[in-house]
Design a protein around this motif. Structure first.
Motif, PDB file in Angstrom:
ATOM      1  N   SER A 157       0.860  -1.185   0.000  1.00 55.06           N
ATOM      2  CA  SER A 157       0.000   0.000   0.000  1.00 55.06           C
ATOM      3  C   SER A 157       0.902   1.243   0.000  1.00 55.06           C
ATOM      4  O   SER A 157       2.121   1.129  -0.147  1.00 55.06           O
ATOM      5  CB  SER A 157      -0.900  -0.011   1.235  1.00 55.06           C
ATOM      6  OG  SER A 157      -0.158   0.335   2.394  1.00 55.06           O
ATOM      7  N   ILE A 158       0.318   2.412   0.205  1.00 57.34           N
ATOM      8  CA  ILE A 158       1.163   3.617   0.322  1.00 57.34           C
ATOM      9  C   ILE A 158       1.268   4.064   1.783  1.00 57.34           C
ATOM     10  O   ILE A 158       1.671   5.177   2.070  1.00 57.34           O
ATOM     11  CB  ILE A 158       0.677   4.780  -0.578  1.00 57.34           C
ATOM     12  CG1 ILE A 158      -0.760   5.174  -0.295  1.00 57.34           C
ATOM     13  CG2 ILE A 158       0.852   4.408  -2.049  1.00 57.34           C
ATOM     14  CD1 ILE A 158      -1.213   6.448  -1.047  1.00 57.34           C
ATOM     15  N   LEU A 159       0.929   3.165   2.706  1.00 56.96           N
ATOM     16  CA  LEU A 159       1.084   3.450   4.135  1.00 56.96           C
ATOM     17  C   LEU A 159       2.420   2.895   4.631  1.00 56.96           C
ATOM     18  O   LEU A 159       2.819   1.794   4.268  1.00 56.96           O
ATOM     19  CB  LEU A 159      -0.092   2.838   4.912  1.00 56.96           C
ATOM     20  CG  LEU A 159      -1.445   3.502   4.613  1.00 56.96           C
ATOM     21  CD1 LEU A 159      -2.598   2.622   5.065  1.00 56.96           C
ATOM     22  CD2 LEU A 159      -1.521   4.877   5.276  1.00 56.96           C
ATOM     23  N   SER A 160       3.085   3.670   5.471  1.00 50.92           N
ATOM     24  CA  SER A 160       4.474   3.352   5.856  1.00 50.92           C
ATOM     25  C   SER A 160       4.639   1.973   6.479  1.00 50.92           C
ATOM     26  O   SER A 160       5.639   1.304   6.256  1.00 50.92           O
ATOM     27  CB  SER A 160       5.002   4.408   6.837  1.00 50.92           C
ATOM     28  OG  SER A 160       5.044   5.669   6.215  1.00 50.92           O
ATOM     29  N   ARG A 161       3.659   1.538   7.278  1.00 53.80           N
ATOM     30  CA  ARG A 161       3.830   0.254   7.967  1.00 53.80           C
ATOM     31  C   ARG A 161       3.860  -0.917   6.983  1.00 53.80           C
ATOM     32  O   ARG A 161       4.542  -1.913   7.222  1.00 53.80           O
ATOM     33  CB  ARG A 161       2.757   0.068   9.035  1.00 53.80           C
ATOM     34  CG  ARG A 161       1.305   0.149   8.554  1.00 53.80           C
ATOM     35  CD  ARG A 161       0.375   0.314   9.758  1.00 53.80           C
ATOM     36  NE  ARG A 161      -1.041   0.232   9.435  1.00 53.80           N
ATOM     37  CZ  ARG A 161      -1.804   1.248   9.072  1.00 53.80           C
ATOM     38  NH1 ARG A 161      -1.255   2.449   8.908  1.00 53.80           N
ATOM     39  NH2 ARG A 161      -3.094   1.096   8.858  1.00 53.80           N
ATOM     40  N   SER A 162       3.148  -0.783   5.885  1.00 50.88           N
ATOM     41  CA  SER A 162       3.149  -1.810   4.838  1.00 50.88           C
ATOM     42  C   SER A 162       4.484  -1.796   4.076  1.00 50.88           C
ATOM     43  O   SER A 162       5.084  -2.841   3.810  1.00 50.88           O
ATOM     44  CB  SER A 162       1.969  -1.542   3.894  1.00 50.88           C
ATOM     45  OG  SER A 162       2.182  -2.041   2.609  1.00 50.88           O
ATOM     46  N   ILE A 163       4.959  -0.588   3.755  1.00 49.57           N
ATOM     47  CA  ILE A 163       6.215  -0.428   2.997  1.00 49.57           C
ATOM     48  C   ILE A 163       7.410  -0.860   3.850  1.00 49.57           C
ATOM     49  O   ILE A 163       8.292  -1.596   3.396  1.00 49.57           O
ATOM     50  CB  ILE A 163       6.376   1.038   2.540  1.00 49.57           C
ATOM     51  CG1 ILE A 163       5.212   1.452   1.623  1.00 49.57           C
ATOM     52  CG2 ILE A 163       7.714   1.250   1.832  1.00 49.57           C
ATOM     53  CD1 ILE A 163       5.052   2.960   1.464  1.00 49.57           C
ATOM     54  N   GLN A 164       7.410  -0.399   5.103  1.00 48.39           N
ATOM     55  CA  GLN A 164       8.507  -0.734   6.027  1.00 48.39           C
ATOM     56  C   GLN A 164       8.594  -2.251   6.229  1.00 48.39           C
ATOM     57  O   GLN A 164       9.696  -2.826   6.255  1.00 48.39           O
ATOM     58  CB  GLN A 164       8.236  -0.022   7.364  1.00 48.39           C
ATOM     59  CG  GLN A 164       9.437   0.082   8.297  1.00 48.39           C
ATOM     60  CD  GLN A 164       9.057   0.757   9.623  1.00 48.39           C
ATOM     61  OE1 GLN A 164       7.913   1.166   9.839  1.00 48.39           O
ATOM     62  NE2 GLN A 164      10.028   0.843  10.512  1.00 48.39           N
ATOM     63  N   THR A 165       7.446  -2.910   6.351  1.00 48.77           N
ATOM     64  CA  THR A 165       7.426  -4.372   6.501  1.00 48.77           C
ATOM     65  C   THR A 165       8.071  -5.031   5.288  1.00 48.77           C
ATOM     66  O   THR A 165       8.909  -5.933   5.428  1.00 48.77           O
ATOM     67  CB  THR A 165       5.975  -4.877   6.678  1.00 48.77           C
ATOM     68  OG1 THR A 165       5.439  -4.332   7.885  1.00 48.77           O
ATOM     69  CG2 THR A 165       5.909  -6.392   6.729  1.00 48.77           C
ATOM     70  N   ALA A 166       7.696  -4.567   4.086  1.00 46.85           N
ATOM     71  CA  ALA A 166       8.268  -5.136   2.860  1.00 46.85           C
ATOM     72  C   ALA A 166       9.784  -4.964   2.835  1.00 46.85           C
ATOM     73  O   ALA A 166      10.525  -5.903   2.511  1.00 46.85           O
ATOM     74  CB  ALA A 166       7.640  -4.478   1.634  1.00 46.85           C
ATOM     75  N   TRP A 167      10.257  -3.772   3.188  1.00 48.63           N
ATOM     76  CA  TRP A 167      11.712  -3.526   3.200  1.00 48.63           C
ATOM     77  C   TRP A 167      12.419  -4.500   4.135  1.00 48.63           C
ATOM     78  O   TRP A 167      13.453  -5.086   3.786  1.00 48.63           O
ATOM     79  CB  TRP A 167      11.990  -2.103   3.682  1.00 48.63           C
ATOM     80  CG  TRP A 167      11.678  -1.010   2.707  1.00 48.63           C
ATOM     81  CD1 TRP A 167      11.402  -1.142   1.369  1.00 48.63           C
ATOM     82  CD2 TRP A 167      11.602   0.386   2.997  1.00 48.63           C
ATOM     83  NE1 TRP A 167      11.161   0.086   0.821  1.00 48.63           N
ATOM     84  CE2 TRP A 167      11.275   1.042   1.782  1.00 48.63           C
ATOM     85  CE3 TRP A 167      11.777   1.139   4.157  1.00 48.63           C
ATOM     86  CZ2 TRP A 167      11.125   2.424   1.708  1.00 48.63           C
ATOM     87  CZ3 TRP A 167      11.623   2.520   4.078  1.00 48.63           C
ATOM     88  CH2 TRP A 167      11.305   3.160   2.874  1.00 48.63           C
ATOM     89  N   LEU A 168      11.878  -4.637   5.363  1.00 54.38           N
ATOM     90  CA  LEU A 168      12.534  -5.476   6.369  1.00 54.38           C
ATOM     91  C   LEU A 168      12.525  -6.949   5.966  1.00 54.38           C
ATOM     92  O   LEU A 168      13.499  -7.665   6.187  1.00 54.38           O
ATOM     93  CB  LEU A 168      11.854  -5.289   7.732  1.00 54.38           C
ATOM     94  CG  LEU A 168      12.071  -3.913   8.388  1.00 54.38           C
ATOM     95  CD1 LEU A 168      11.073  -3.695   9.518  1.00 54.38           C
ATOM     96  CD2 LEU A 168      13.508  -3.775   8.899  1.00 54.38           C
ATOM     97  N   VAL A 169      11.410  -7.392   5.376  1.00 57.36           N
ATOM     98  CA  VAL A 169      11.321  -8.782   4.909  1.00 57.36           C
ATOM     99  C   VAL A 169      12.372  -9.032   3.829  1.00 57.36           C
ATOM    100  O   VAL A 169      13.127 -10.014   3.879  1.00 57.36           O
ATOM    101  CB  VAL A 169       9.905  -9.087   4.361  1.00 57.36           C
ATOM    102  CG1 VAL A 169       9.883 -10.406   3.582  1.00 57.36           C
ATOM    103  CG2 VAL A 169       8.894  -9.147   5.503  1.00 57.36           C
ATOM    104  N   MET A 170      12.444  -8.124   2.850  1.00 55.87           N
ATOM    105  CA  MET A 170      13.367  -8.323   1.727  1.00 55.87           C
ATOM    106  C   MET A 170      14.824  -8.224   2.185  1.00 55.87           C
ATOM    107  O   MET A 170      15.690  -8.943   1.694  1.00 55.87           O
ATOM    108  CB  MET A 170      13.066  -7.330   0.609  1.00 55.87           C
ATOM    109  CG  MET A 170      11.643  -7.427   0.047  1.00 55.87           C
ATOM    110  SD  MET A 170      11.063  -9.120  -0.238  1.00 55.87           S
ATOM    111  CE  MET A 170      12.030  -9.546  -1.668  1.00 55.87           C
ATOM    112  N   GLN A 173      17.224  -9.905  -0.450  1.00 56.26           N
ATOM    113  CA  GLN A 173      16.635  -9.626  -1.769  1.00 56.26           C
ATOM    114  C   GLN A 173      16.186  -8.161  -1.871  1.00 56.26           C
ATOM    115  O   GLN A 173      15.141  -7.841  -2.443  1.00 56.26           O
ATOM    116  CB  GLN A 173      15.452 -10.569  -2.026  1.00 56.26           C
ATOM    117  CG  GLN A 173      15.857 -12.044  -2.099  1.00 56.26           C
ATOM    118  CD  GLN A 173      14.663 -12.965  -2.318  1.00 56.26           C
ATOM    119  OE1 GLN A 173      13.735 -12.658  -3.051  1.00 56.26           O
ATOM    120  NE2 GLN A 173      14.695 -14.115  -1.656  1.00 56.26           N
ATOM    121  N   GLU A 174      17.017  -7.261  -1.329  1.00 61.25           N
ATOM    122  CA  GLU A 174      16.639  -5.838  -1.304  1.00 61.25           C
ATOM    123  C   GLU A 174      16.415  -5.248  -2.698  1.00 61.25           C
ATOM    124  O   GLU A 174      15.723  -4.243  -2.848  1.00 61.25           O
ATOM    125  CB  GLU A 174      17.722  -4.995  -0.600  1.00 61.25           C
ATOM    126  CG  GLU A 174      17.913  -5.313   0.869  1.00 61.25           C
ATOM    127  CD  GLU A 174      19.043  -6.304   1.129  1.00 61.25           C
ATOM    128  OE1 GLU A 174      19.699  -6.175   2.171  1.00 61.25           O
ATOM    129  OE2 GLU A 174      19.278  -7.194   0.278  1.00 61.25           O
TER     130      GLU A 174
END
Length: 258
Positions: free
Chosen positions: A58-71, A76-77
């Motif tokens: 989504s465009i909400l930070s908690r969704s984006i931040q989660t994706a970054w940390l997972v990758m 796989q950044e």
């Protein structure tokens, strides 16, 4: 036979998840625990040998931040991340910012469960007198959407979440799946539940009992018509997952004073 794999992920715990408040479109970062959940999720997916070709958020930070940390945890950044407001959490209207347990005490647990979990009941809309109205609608991210800001929701039922999500799913996500790419959708409890309802054909009544805990990846194996070939799998320690599901379900219960 399974042809495609799709991973859905409700973001790690956010600051307002921790406080048991309706967060919705208010932009919140992950809590300390939420950061750990996302990192643990990435490590689990790496251990199980999964590799992603693209990530949707989504465009909400908690969704984006989660994706970054997972990758990052998967090493796989470099994998592309595509963002859309159409994967945002459900818009809870005037309930935004309120504490679920306190609401249950005031209005009864059944009413709060209807607001939280029913398919087609829309909460009262947000208006300009709401303390978070201007914070949401003056945010520059909402000038980037594919609809004018004044046409963005002011409150949504789960049905309305699915209605705004499906055009994006059909036009943008499905073609990527059909190319044979493995993708992760790092989104929110309700945008993921709406997608599950669509893909699994869950009834309007039964969707109320589908609970997704934060930071737990959900694997869907799909056939060539994008229909599930087996039940969804919540990956990880099943005992911990059941405890996490119960914790989410208990959020809407009135606090008992001892």
């Amino acid at each position: 036979m399974s042809k495609y794999k799709l991973f859905l992920l409700r973001h790690g715990e956010g600051a307002w998840n921790k406080e048991n408040r309706f967060c919705s479109w208010v932009d919140q970062k992950l809590s300390e625990n939420g950061v750990k959940e996302a990192q643990d999720c990435g490590r689990l997916l790496k251990e199980q040998g999964y590799k992603f070709d693209i990530v949707f958020t989504s465009i909400l930070s908690r969704s984006i931040q989660t994706a970054w940390l997972v990758m990052e945890a998967m090493g796989q950044e470099w994998v592309p991340v595509v963002k859309s407001w159409r994967l945002n959490e459900r818009h809870y209207g005037s309930l935004i910012g309120l504490n679920r347990a306190e609401m249950a005490q005031q209005h009864g647990e059944e009413k709060v469960k209807l607001w939280r979990r029913s398919y087609d009941i829309t909460p009262p809309p947000i208006d300009e007198s709401h303390p978070y109205f201007h914070e949401i609608y003056n945010d520059r991210r909402y000038t980037t959407c594919d609809v004018p800001k004044e046409n963005l929701p002011r409150a949504e039922s789960l049905k309305e979440v699915l209605d705004r999500l499906l055009p994006y799913w059909d036009s943008t996500v499905v073609p990527v799946i059909r190319e044979g790419k493995t993708l992760l959708i790092s989104a929110h409890g309700n945008s993921c539940r709406a997608l599950l309802k669509h893909l699994e054909g869950i009834s309007d009544e039964d969707i109320a009992s589908v609970t997704l805990p934060t930071g737990i990846p959900v694997l869907l194996e799909l056939d060539e018509n994008l229909k599930p070939v087996k039940p969804r799998q919540l990956l990880g320690d099943q005992e911990k997952i059941q405890a996490a599901i119960k914790k989410v379900e208990d959020q809407g219960k009135a606090k008992t004073t001892t």
